[in-house]
Motif scaffolding. Structure first.
Motif, PDB file in Angstrom:
ATOM      1  N   SER A 374       0.793  -1.223   0.000  1.00  0.00           N
ATOM      2  CA  SER A 374       0.000   0.000   0.000  1.00  0.00           C
ATOM      3  C   SER A 374       0.822   1.269   0.000  1.00  0.00           C
ATOM      4  O   SER A 374       0.442   2.267  -0.593  1.00  0.00           O
ATOM      5  CB  SER A 374      -0.919   0.026   1.222  1.00  0.00           C
ATOM      6  N   TRP A 375       1.992   1.253   0.655  1.00  0.00           N
ATOM      7  CA  TRP A 375       2.740   2.496   0.733  1.00  0.00           C
ATOM      8  C   TRP A 375       3.712   2.666  -0.427  1.00  0.00           C
ATOM      9  O   TRP A 375       4.528   3.559  -0.430  1.00  0.00           O
ATOM     10  CB  TRP A 375       3.508   2.596   2.062  1.00  0.00           C
ATOM     11  N   ASN A 376       3.636   1.797  -1.389  1.00  0.00           N
ATOM     12  CA  ASN A 376       4.528   1.931  -2.540  1.00  0.00           C
ATOM     13  C   ASN A 376       3.810   1.457  -3.786  1.00  0.00           C
ATOM     14  O   ASN A 376       4.204   0.503  -4.429  1.00  0.00           O
ATOM     15  CB  ASN A 376       5.776   1.091  -2.293  1.00  0.00           C
ATOM     16  N   GLN A 377       2.716   2.127  -4.099  1.00  0.00           N
ATOM     17  CA  GLN A 377       1.876   1.632  -5.183  1.00  0.00           C
ATOM     18  C   GLN A 377       2.543   1.724  -6.546  1.00  0.00           C
ATOM     19  O   GLN A 377       2.287   0.913  -7.403  1.00  0.00           O
ATOM     20  CB  GLN A 377       0.558   2.441  -5.219  1.00  0.00           C
ATOM     21  N   GLU A 378       3.379   2.717  -6.727  1.00  0.00           N
ATOM     22  CA  GLU A 378       4.052   2.799  -8.030  1.00  0.00           C
ATOM     23  C   GLU A 378       5.533   2.581  -7.844  1.00  0.00           C
ATOM     24  O   GLU A 378       6.342   3.360  -8.289  1.00  0.00           O
ATOM     25  CB  GLU A 378       3.840   4.172  -8.667  1.00  0.00           C
ATOM     26  N   GLY A 379       5.871   1.505  -7.162  1.00  0.00           N
ATOM     27  CA  GLY A 379       7.267   1.347  -6.792  1.00  0.00           C
ATOM     28  C   GLY A 379       8.127   0.712  -7.857  1.00  0.00           C
ATOM     29  O   GLY A 379       8.514  -0.442  -7.732  1.00  0.00           O
ATOM     30  N   TRP A 380       8.464   1.446  -8.899  1.00  0.00           N
ATOM     31  CA  TRP A 380       9.316   0.919  -9.946  1.00  0.00           C
ATOM     32  C   TRP A 380      10.619   1.683  -9.994  1.00  0.00           C
ATOM     33  O   TRP A 380      10.642   2.902  -9.900  1.00  0.00           O
ATOM     34  CB  TRP A 380       8.654   1.076 -11.313  1.00  0.00           C
ATOM     35  N   LYS A 381      11.693   0.941 -10.169  1.00  0.00           N
ATOM     36  CA  LYS A 381      12.984   1.590 -10.392  1.00  0.00           C
ATOM     37  C   LYS A 381      13.442   1.116 -11.750  1.00  0.00           C
ATOM     38  O   LYS A 381      13.452  -0.081 -12.023  1.00  0.00           O
ATOM     39  CB  LYS A 381      13.966   1.154  -9.299  1.00  0.00           C
ATOM     40  N   THR A 382      13.788   2.037 -12.629  1.00  0.00           N
ATOM     41  CA  THR A 382      14.122   1.600 -13.979  1.00  0.00           C
ATOM     42  C   THR A 382      15.509   2.087 -14.373  1.00  0.00           C
ATOM     43  O   THR A 382      15.988   3.102 -13.877  1.00  0.00           O
ATOM     44  CB  THR A 382      13.109   2.171 -14.985  1.00  0.00           C
TER      45      THR A 382
ATOM     46  N   THR B 177       4.326   7.367 -12.714  1.00  0.00           N
ATOM     47  CA  THR B 177       4.428   5.948 -12.366  1.00  0.00           C
ATOM     48  C   THR B 177       5.848   5.519 -12.118  1.00  0.00           C
ATOM     49  O   THR B 177       6.216   4.388 -12.296  1.00  0.00           O
ATOM     50  CB  THR B 177       3.848   5.052 -13.467  1.00  0.00           C
ATOM     51  N   GLY B 178       6.667   6.420 -11.737  1.00  0.00           N
ATOM     52  CA  GLY B 178       7.897   5.998 -11.089  1.00  0.00           C
ATOM     53  C   GLY B 178       9.085   5.691 -11.976  1.00  0.00           C
ATOM     54  O   GLY B 178       9.023   4.883 -12.884  1.00  0.00           O
ATOM     55  N   GLU B 179      10.155   6.370 -11.707  1.00  0.00           N
ATOM     56  CA  GLU B 179      11.419   5.995 -12.320  1.00  0.00           C
ATOM     57  C   GLU B 179      12.347   5.561 -11.211  1.00  0.00           C
ATOM     58  O   GLU B 179      13.271   4.805 -11.402  1.00  0.00           O
ATOM     59  CB  GLU B 179      12.067   7.182 -13.016  1.00  0.00           C
ATOM     60  N   VAL B 180      12.090   6.120 -10.053  1.00  0.00           N
ATOM     61  CA  VAL B 180      12.904   5.820  -8.882  1.00  0.00           C
ATOM     62  C   VAL B 180      11.904   5.634  -7.751  1.00  0.00           C
ATOM     63  O   VAL B 180      10.933   6.351  -7.665  1.00  0.00           O
ATOM     64  CB  VAL B 180      13.824   7.013  -8.555  1.00  0.00           C
ATOM     65  N   ILE B 181      12.146   4.668  -6.890  1.00  0.00           N
ATOM     66  CA  ILE B 181      11.137   4.381  -5.889  1.00  0.00           C
ATOM     67  C   ILE B 181      11.046   5.459  -4.823  1.00  0.00           C
ATOM     68  O   ILE B 181       9.972   5.778  -4.331  1.00  0.00           O
ATOM     69  CB  ILE B 181      11.411   2.992  -5.292  1.00  0.00           C
ATOM     70  N   VAL B 182      12.179   6.036  -4.486  1.00  0.00           N
ATOM     71  CA  VAL B 182      12.131   7.056  -3.441  1.00  0.00           C
ATOM     72  C   VAL B 182      12.001   8.456  -4.036  1.00  0.00           C
ATOM     73  O   VAL B 182      12.348   9.447  -3.393  1.00  0.00           O
ATOM     74  CB  VAL B 182      13.387   6.986  -2.550  1.00  0.00           C
ATOM     75  N   GLN B 183      11.461   8.549  -5.256  1.00  0.00           N
ATOM     76  CA  GLN B 183      11.426   9.846  -5.915  1.00  0.00           C
ATOM     77  C   GLN B 183      10.552  10.834  -5.173  1.00  0.00           C
ATOM     78  O   GLN B 183      10.798  12.043  -5.228  1.00  0.00           O
ATOM     79  CB  GLN B 183      10.935   9.712  -7.354  1.00  0.00           C
ATOM     80  N   ASN B 184       9.522  10.362  -4.487  1.00  0.00           N
ATOM     81  CA  ASN B 184       8.640  11.296  -3.800  1.00  0.00           C
ATOM     82  C   ASN B 184       9.347  11.954  -2.631  1.00  0.00           C
ATOM     83  O   ASN B 184       9.210  13.156  -2.394  1.00  0.00           O
ATOM     84  CB  ASN B 184       7.378  10.584  -3.331  1.00  0.00           C
ATOM     85  N   TYR B 185      10.122  11.171  -1.897  1.00  0.00           N
ATOM     86  CA  TYR B 185      10.911  11.755  -0.813  1.00  0.00           C
ATOM     87  C   TYR B 185      11.878  12.792  -1.371  1.00  0.00           C
ATOM     88  O   TYR B 185      11.976  13.916  -0.879  1.00  0.00           O
ATOM     89  CB  TYR B 185      11.753  10.682  -0.117  1.00  0.00           C
ATOM     90  N   ASN B 186      12.617  12.371  -2.401  1.00  0.00           N
ATOM     91  CA  ASN B 186      13.626  13.272  -2.954  1.00  0.00           C
ATOM     92  C   ASN B 186      12.991  14.563  -3.461  1.00  0.00           C
ATOM     93  O   ASN B 186      13.518  15.651  -3.247  1.00  0.00           O
ATOM     94  CB  ASN B 186      14.377  12.595  -4.104  1.00  0.00           C
TER      95      ASN B 186
END
Lengths: 475, 440
Positions: A374-382, B177-186
């Motif tokens: 739930s706390w990482n719904q769009e959790g992608w690292k590319t 939809t995210g390139e980095v997971i911690v992007q929101n913090y940063n």
């Protein structure tokens, strides 16, 4: 550019390591046409002038003289290491990089960890320090070992603690081969659980792999190659298991194909750090993005494509197929089904001629079928690296921090308990100095705590996402 | 007056290269719509702003390249040198080996203080080369570690060391939809710091630019190069020289100062967006003709409906008819269809530019109640055309465009934080500074 040191421990670790160095040379040979020692090669190899005796031979720029691997080879019996040193890779390793003994650890974690650990502690430290000194900027240790044996599992994990104390700033990535159900070593559950406790506490990131999955992948490839379907021919060089073009000509050893898969995994993991690309991803970013809790650092990996068909054009459908495959349970390097479990985070490392729009399109397409916490719904690292692996035009490595590792751990625990309840084979461990029953109980409770963490996360799986109340701002 | 560009991180360096390339290419492309003398004055002004001259005649970009790992800078330097038309200064870059690991705290608290002196020295050298100095243009992303963390640190340092110079930060809003997971913090940490130390934040959203590439430029396989080129085109059309008054033939001397004077009337409202029209692929351009009336009508509607490009504009959105609710009482729960502006600047370039009618932008309904349109709206017209476009218009606006995306990022960051996961350093920083500064 940073450097990494590979530490291969035990028979399994050394055999995989051997394949890894082979493939690394092949990859760099394909990319580096001019023979200049550049920063990409320096991440895994040193350039040495072998005519100089002693230590002074390192050359940092210019033409490649003689490449030496940044590796430390450790085994408590000589057979495997000797074979490497007599094979075609003998020039890649330095005599100073080895530690061997004669008798082996007897598939006994306690012997590997306690006996050989204390015996070789100083030597180990010295060799590791030496290899670290040769590096300009050491970023990461890659440890390759198996969990079921004695040396890899015992001495390998002893090393981990040493690395943490000695080089606290350097990342420790561990590639662990977990025993399958039909493992031939009876005491493998003991060894694995004792080793897991160390992995829990001292590793930054663990890539668990098991032999059964590797075997299934091989079978799938063989089926494809031998099926002779009309109109499809597989490019032989492109098999993820192939070592064609590498130094070792004979491909006859039974585990070679499987080891090559793991070697490819390590190469793809470090590709974005070594080669250029439009969206780089360094090794420290893997830990930063994929490890939400220090404890939950087990990443399930999958490599696609397994082979390239000889068609020259890659229509986008095939590219999309590559992404879909990465999430199917047949392509995982562990017996796990990430699609039906909960994702904590996911990384997609793409190599070759793939652009950001392809990546985004596939993420949008696959996301609805995957469940994220739930706390990482769009959790992608590319990440996008421009250089593809040898024989392919593009490839994808997917790393998932997913609760699907839980069944593997639970099964391991079950097998352990079956032996432990009867105290079978326990005396071999307890007669080693420094080993007590409490070691076993602590190890089991460490594993149980880990399983409990995964359980708690799984419990949140289908609960609807609720936005937590935000802090209010005084206007 | 000259602008010194600071390119930070992979994103900053990749974009910076495209910007300088676009500026110089436009400077050399003369469409013949104005006199030769004008064109030469344009070229000189452009060169003075962004490039310094070397004995060999190859212009050197007024830029400092900073990154914590060497691959991108090496690539950028060689690409520039390969073009043959311009290059970067030989000693204008600073790089380390290890990277920042997508960790804002690493960029801000570790790399920043450690390399403060070297980086500031490099910037000072570049500033000293300028005859008259206008300010800094800092290009960075918000999602990564170096651009975001080190960028925030450097901007703060620039404020301390050059208190009388202006700083405009070009920040890249990451994909939703995210390139980095911690992007929101940063992102949240970066914005909270930049809001205090920067003078204006020019924001480009990756999602929006991606759509422009897909829909307007018809690019099938969009790469980061394509995205950066679109961005560079937009920035170029803002920063290239413009006339200083209606009929004078002198180009404006203080680009940053003029921009900020018109667009940032209040220090609490610094977020600027750029929209330009037309924007299309070269093949389509050959078959299109434009009128100023048509372009400006579309541009106005893009502003009101908060559209980022001229396709898919929502024509239903209209400015409110009777008076405007005071800005402070607007709540987020109400659907913000209509995009209220604080200030707008329209820059027109090309044929018959004097005949362009911008009355539509002077409607008081577009603006907040505390600024008269005569103060809130400005237009700069230049005869010299930009790039390949016979007529082009760009709108830089200070409006509510970023409220929704900002809310989204804050929500995601809060969800992640409140679940006590992915917590690393700077927890207190997050609490104390962010929530106090960002008035959602």
């Amino acid at each position: 550019m940073t450097q990494s040191v590979v530490v291969q421990v035990g028979q399994c670790g050394n055999q995989i390591g051997c394949c890894f160095w082979d493939l690394a040379l092949r990859e760099h040979a394909a990319v580096n046409q001019k023979g200049i020692y550049d920063e990409a090669i320096s991440s895994f190899f040193r350039n040495v002038d072998t005519r100089v005796v002693g230590d002074g031979g390192s050359i940092s720029k210019g033409k490649i003289c003689s490449l030496k691997a940044r590796a430390v080879l450790i085994d408590m019996e000589e057979g495997v290491v000797n074979e490497i040193l007599q094979g075609p890779l003998r020039d890649v390793f330095d005599m100073n990089q080895l530690i061997t003994d004669i008798s082996g650890s007897g598939n006994n974690w306690a012997v590997g960890h306690k006996v050989f650990g204390s015996l070789y502690q100083d030597q180990l430290l010295e060799k590791l320090r030496k290899s670290a000194e040769h590096c300009d900027c050491l970023q990461c240790f890659f440890i390759i070992h198996s969990m079921g044996g004695g040396t890899g599992s015992g001495l390998g994990t002893f090393l981990l603690k040493m690395l943490e104390d000695e080089f606290p700033e350097v990342y420790r990535f561990v590639t662990s081969i977990y025993p399958s159900c039909e493992d031939d070593v009876i005491t493998s559950p003991y060894n694995s659980i004792l080793a897991m406790k160390e992995l829990n506490e001292h590793a930054d990131c663990v890539l668990p792999i098991d032999n059964q999955s590797l075997f299934d992948i091989i079978s799938k490839i063989d089926l494809m190659v031998n099926s002779g379907k009309l109109g499809t021919t597989v490019k032989p060089k492109s098999l993820v298991t192939s070592s064609s073009g590498a130094l070792k000509k004979c491909h006859k050893k039974p585990f070679d194909a499987m080891n090559n898969i793991v070697a490819n995994l390590l190469l793809n993991l470090t590709s974005s750090a070594r080669f250029e690309g439009s969206l780089n991803m360094d090794l420290n970013e893997i830990s930063m993005n994929l490890v939400p809790f220090p404890q939950l650092h087990y990443l399930v990996s999958s490599l696609t494509p397994l082979y390239t068909l000889a068609d020259v054009n890659i229509p986008p459908r095939r590219l999309d197929q590559m992404f879909s495959d990465a999430f199917s349970k047949d392509h995982q390097l562990l017996q796990a089904d990430p699609k039906h479990s909960l994702y904590l985070a996911c990384a997609l490392m793409v190599r070759g001629n793939v652009q950001i729009s392809d990546l985004r399109r596939n993420i949008e397409r696959l996301k609805p079928s995957l469940q994220f916490v739930s706390w990482n719904q769009e959790g992608w690292k590319t990440s996008l690296c421009s250089i593809p692996p040898v024989g392919h035009s593009h490839s994808l490595l997917a790393l998932a921090n997913n609760t699907c590792v839980k069944p593997t751990f639970m099964e391991l625990k079950e097998r352990f308990m079956r032996l432990y309840k009867k105290k079978a084979h326990l005396h071999h461990y307890l007669q080693v100095e420094g080993m007590e029953e409490s070691c076993f109980t602590e190890a089991v409770s460490s594993l149980s705590a880990l399983i409990q963490e995964y359980n708690q996360l799984d419990a949140t799986k289908n609960v609807p996402v609720q936005d937590l109340p935000r802090l209010s701002i005084a206007v | 007056m000259s602008i010194v560009t600071v390119q930070l991180g992979q994103c900053g360096n990749q974009i910076g290269f495209e910007v300088f390339d676009a500026l110089l290419r436009d400077s050399h492309s003369f469409q013949g719509l104005c006199s030769k003398r004008e064109n030469e004055a344009y070229q000189t002004s452009c060169k003075e702003r962004f490039f310094s001259e070397e004995e060999s005649g190859v212009p050197i970009a007024r830029a400092v390249l900073v990154d914590m790992e060497p691959k991108v800078i090496n690539q950028t330097l060689s690409k520039a040198a390969q073009s043959g038309r311009w290059k970067y200064g030989q000693h204008a870059c600073f790089c380390q080996k290890q990277g920042s690991g997508n960790n804002w705290a690493y960029g801000y608290s570790v790399h920043g203080p450690r390399h403060e002196e070297s980086i500031m020295n490099l910037i000072q050298k570049e500033v000293e080369k300028c005859d008259s100095f206008s300010g800094f243009f800092i290009i960075m992303s918000m999602a990564g570690g170096t651009g975001s963390g080190l960028g925030a640190f450097v901007t703060q340092n620039l404020q301390d060391q050059y208190p009388n110079s202006l700083k405009m930060n070009q920040i890249i809003w990451p994909y939703g939809t995210g390139e980095v997971i911690v992007q929101n913090y940063n992102s949240v940490l970066t914005l909270s710091h930049l809001y205090r130390s920067s003078d204006a934040l020019l924001v480009h959203e990756n999602d929006a630019v991606h759509k422009i590439c897909a829909k307007l430029m018809n690019i099938k396989q969009i790469s980061f190069s394509d995205i950066n080129q679109v961005l560079a085109h937009q920035l170029g059309s803002v920063f290239q020289p413009t006339y200083s008054a209606e009929s004078s033939f002198h180009y404006r001397r203080n680009p940053l100062g003029d921009l900020m004077e018109h667009l940032v009337p209040h220090p609490e409202f610094k977020m600027l967006s750029v929209r330009n029209i037309p924007h299309m692929s070269e093949d389509s351009l050959a078959y299109s003709t434009f009128t100023w009336a048509g372009l400006l009508k579309h541009l106005r509607q893009m502003l009101i409906s908060n559209a980022k490009m001229e396709e898919g504009i929502d024509w239903q959105v209209r400015p409110p008819l009777s008076g405007l609710p005071p800005l402070g009482k607007m709540s987020l729960s109400k659907d913000l269809h209509f995009n209220t502006s604080i200030a707008n600047l329209v820059i027109l370039r090309g044929k018959d530019v004097q005949s362009a009618d911008v009355e539509g932008f002077k409607d008081p309904a577009l603006y907040t109640s505390w600024l008269e349109p005569v103060h809130a709206f400005n237009v700069w017209k230049t005869q010299r055309a930009f790039s390949k476009y016979e007529k082009s218009a760009v709108l830089v606006s200070n409006s509510q465009f970023l409220v929704k995306p900002l809310d989204m990022i804050v929500k995601k960051a809060w969800n992640m934080f409140a679940s006590k996961k992915e917590c690393g350093p700077r927890k207190n920083e997050l609490r104390a500074l962010v929530w106090a500064r960002l008035k959602c």
